[in-house]
Design an enzyme around this catalytic site. Sequence first.
Site, PDB file in Angstrom:
ATOM      1  N   LEU A  56       0.827  -1.216   0.000  1.00  0.00           N
ATOM      2  CA  LEU A  56       0.000   0.000   0.000  1.00  0.00           C
ATOM      3  C   LEU A  56       0.862   1.267   0.000  1.00  0.00           C
ATOM      4  O   LEU A  56       0.360   2.370   0.153  1.00  0.00           O
ATOM      5  CB  LEU A  56      -0.967   0.004   1.194  1.00  0.00           C
ATOM      6  N   ILE A 107       6.537  -7.694   8.180  1.00  0.00           N
ATOM      7  CA  ILE A 107       7.714  -8.477   7.764  1.00  0.00           C
ATOM      8  C   ILE A 107       8.629  -8.833   8.931  1.00  0.00           C
ATOM      9  O   ILE A 107       9.519  -9.660   8.789  1.00  0.00           O
ATOM     10  CB  ILE A 107       8.521  -7.835   6.608  1.00  0.00           C
ATOM     11  N   TYR A 142      19.221   4.864   6.917  1.00  0.00           N
ATOM     12  CA  TYR A 142      18.588   4.289   5.727  1.00  0.00           C
ATOM     13  C   TYR A 142      19.659   3.776   4.756  1.00  0.00           C
ATOM     14  O   TYR A 142      19.570   2.650   4.254  1.00  0.00           O
ATOM     15  CB  TYR A 142      17.728   5.376   5.070  1.00  0.00           C
TER      16      TYR A 142
HETATM   17  N1  SER Z   1      13.442   8.401  -2.290  1.00  0.00           N
HETATM   18  C1  SER Z   1      14.207   7.861  -1.217  1.00  0.00           C
HETATM   19  C2  SER Z   1      14.366   8.835  -0.118  1.00  0.00           C
HETATM   20  O1  SER Z   1      14.360  10.006  -0.393  1.00  0.00           O
HETATM   21  C3  SER Z   1      15.553   7.447  -1.712  1.00  0.00           C
HETATM   22  O2  SER Z   1      15.599   6.081  -1.817  1.00  0.00           O
HETATM   23  O3  SER Z   1      14.529   8.444   0.992  1.00  0.00           O
END
Ligand code: SER
Length: 320
Positions: A10, A55, A143
């Site tokens: 989603l 997950i 990230y």
């Molecule tokens: N679009 C993503 C972000 O800005 C990059 O993988 O975090």
Amino acid sequence: MRKILVTGALGQIGSELMVKLREIYGVNNAVASNRRIKEGHEALIENGPFEIVNINNLKQMADVVDKYNINTIINLAAILSAKGENDPASCWDINMNGLYNVLELGREKRLQIFTPSSIAAFGPSTPPDNTPQDTIQRPNTMYGVTKVAGELLCDYYYKKFDVDTRGVRFPGLISYETLPGGGTTDYAVHIYYEALKHKKYTSFIDKGTQMDMMYMPDALDAIVSLMEADPAKLKHRNAFNVTAMSFEPEEIAASIKEHIPEFKLDYDVDSGRQAIADSWPNSLDDSAAREEWGWNPKYNLEAMTKDMLEKLRIKLNIED
Ligand code: SER
């Protein structure tokens, strides 16, 4: 026949990918899953198989894989860059422990696995222009750390356990169906909404900041093409550089002005997201993807802007 489970179905990519997968492989062969129901996705949930899946819950995922005889997982559940800096613990937990569960299922049940990586897998010491496929990857966001570690883990499962893992490094993705959540490149989506609604936009990313971008139809093609690619031709697996365009805020604004001449762009830079953007490449070299599986995007900035504005006008019910 493919029997595909999509996690994070989603989200920004998933909500559009599901439609494409159901068209190509048949409604009952493309199972959507998300950790919670989200408003606005009733059609996707009602038009085909849908399951609540977290997950981080291996048993829950294994049950769904067995129930539908899944042989392919497209793992889109993830926390993006800006949100990840606000909550690094959740970012690690979902992006890494979640991926580990997906890969373990891949090993046990012999599944093909697609996991997107990102331009965030690069960092300040990466060559920023025409960034090579194989280069320095020392990101400085949580990230980014999860994306590099994820690439390595997917390669490990391929080499060690012969799991058919594949992935691309997506740039900023621009789409009109579902908003992205908590990314650094999100400005390039918001700008279109604000251009139509208010004829002005205040960018949290500064003038002159170039980043790679892609329109969603090309991103969906990338996923399907790579999943279907002949494995004998793949020298890389996790993950391929892919890009469709690279621009800075002034350039996307100029392309919008072609359609909305009164449009005005100004800036109120968010230092957190700006630092993330500054650590990412200006433009990627995607020749490995082109050579190994025929990557060939269709939308440049001009074509994307025309289509985005047309589609968003209808969605937002705004007259020409
Ligand atoms: N679009 C993503 C972000 O800005 C990059 O993988 O975090």
